[in-house]
Design an enzyme around this catalytic site. Structure first.
Site, short mmCIF file in Angstrom:
data_model
loop_
_atom_site.label_atom_id
_atom_site.label_comp_id
_atom_site.label_asym_id
_atom_site.label_seq_id
_atom_site.Cartn_x
_atom_site.Cartn_y
_atom_site.Cartn_z
N CYS A 73 0.84 -1.20 0.00
CA CYS A 73 0.00 0.00 0.00
C CYS A 73 0.88 1.26 0.00
CB CYS A 73 -0.91 0.00 1.22
SG CYS A 73 -2.03 1.43 1.28
N CYS A 77 0.21 5.12 6.80
CA CYS A 77 -0.45 5.02 8.10
C CYS A 77 0.53 4.42 9.11
CB CYS A 77 -1.69 4.15 7.99
SG CYS A 77 -2.87 4.68 6.73
N CYS A 80 0.26 0.67 10.28
CA CYS A 80 -0.06 -0.39 9.33
C CYS A 80 1.17 -1.14 8.80
CB CYS A 80 -0.85 0.18 8.16
SG CYS A 80 -1.42 -1.11 7.03
N CYS A 148 -18.80 -7.56 3.52
CA CYS A 148 -18.18 -6.29 3.88
C CYS A 148 -16.87 -6.19 3.13
CB CYS A 148 -17.94 -6.21 5.39
SG CYS A 148 -17.15 -4.69 5.95
N CYS A 208 -19.43 0.80 8.13
CA CYS A 208 -18.65 0.23 9.22
C CYS A 208 -17.48 1.19 9.43
CB CYS A 208 -18.15 -1.17 8.85
SG CYS A 208 -17.07 -1.92 10.09
#
Length: 345
Positions: A73, A77, A80, A148, A208
């Protein structure tokens, strides 16, 4: 006893105690901080009272999370392990094939899960990515599970495409309060987060959305996070509260662990301010132990991630969770399909 005696006798009327009304939104940060600062037992009593009012059956939703596209990614963050910027030992992988995902989803359903969440380490998926994920959503939905996905930032047309495929929930956490956000990540803005949530809501997908505690934030930032969530209109149907899993190689690896009672307070205040939401006890359960988890259920948590892994970090295994729920006299939530099939109790 004569008339005069009756007039002089003390008369005590025993009236039912008035229920303490829980204030409704909009919630100020100060009001939420006041809740967080309440005496612990008083706060738990209030949260449990709200919880029983809205969830009289007291069941626990079991959700399983699968990383369908791991690592690589471009975001930074600080918590992460899947960020390409950090050396955490996580290797970038391609999107999983449909049959692999279906096998995992069927195994999750067989183990009692009612919701299957698919996570992909993208900043924002491209059109071709969303097309592939839509196929996964359709396949998992066909098993009778709630679906989800968490794929990063979404454009409105991507949200519409996922809705058409049968997506029930989209996860996109706010992580923390707006004023602390840039201390955690600076490759996107808080508004980017809110824009994705607006696109999801507009598409008719349930939201969510929650956050993480233990990232070095101050108490006011925790109150600010709850304020952001509770003041959404409507507030999220599902609210995951995570305790930071400190992964070596990430900038937040040396953060001070969150005090267990402070974490329970966050669960309680989430329940009080978002009374009909499924409040999910999420990342960090492996480090909590059974007693703290029991307090979280008492405080109003009624959903857990179920399985041995959350994306790439550890999670209590299925047997341990089954045993804990049994010890506490709690039962798992079942879908209509499972109820008809006589599924997991």
């Amino acid at each position: 006893m004569g008339a005069n005696d009756l007039q002089q006798a003390a008369i005590t009327l025993h009236r039912p105690a008035k229920a303490v009304a829980t204030p409704q939104g909009p919630w100020s940060v100060e009001a939420i901080q006041a809740l967080l600062d309440k005496p612990f037992m008083e706060l738990l009593f209030e949260a449990q009272t709200v919880h029983r009012r809205h969830f009289p059956e007291g069941d626990i939703e079991l959700a399983t999370l699968l990383s369908v596209k791991t690592g690589g990614c471009p975001e930074n963050c600080g918590y992460c392990p899947q960020s390409a910027e950090f050396d955490t030992g996580v290797k970038a992988q391609k999107l999983m094939e449909v049959d692999e995902v279906v096998r995992a989803a069927q195994a999750a359903k067989d183990a009692g899960a009612t919701r299957f969440c698919m996570g992909a380490a993208w900043r924002a998926p491209k059109d071709r990515d969303v097309e592939k994920v839509a196929v996964l959503v359709e396949a998992v939905k066909g098993l009778g599970l709630q679906t989800c996905a968490t794929l990063g930032m979404l454009e409105p047309h991507h949200a519409q495409q996922l809705k058409a495929a049968g997506l029930d929930y989209y996860n996109h956490n706010l992580d923390t309060a707006p004023e602390y956000y840039t201390d955690v990540v600076d490759t996107r803005t808080y508004q980017d987060r809110l824009d994705t949530l607006a696109a999801v809501r507009s598409a008719g997908i349930s939201v969510c959305c929650g956050g993480i505690v233990g990232m070095g934030e101050q108490p006011v930032h925790r109150a600010g996070l709850i304020a952001q969530l509770a003041n959404m209109d409507p507030y999220p149907e599902s609210v995951p509260i995570n305790s930071l899993v400190r992964v070596p190689g990430t900038p937040l690896a040396d953060s001070e662990p969150v005090d267990p009672f402070d974490f329970v307070r966050m669960i309680a205040v989430a329940r009080i301010t978002m009374p009909t939401a499924r409040v999910r006890l999420s990342a960090g359960r492996q480090q909590m132990g059974e007693a703290v988890q029991a307090l979280c259920f008492m405080a109003g948590a009624n959903s857990i991630f179920y399985g041995d892994k959350l994306l790439v970090t550890g999670n209590p295994d299925v047997d341990a969770d089954v045993q804990l729920l049994r010890k506490l006299g709690l039962r798992s939530h079942r879908t209509q399909e499972q109820a008809e099939e006589g599924g997991c109790a």
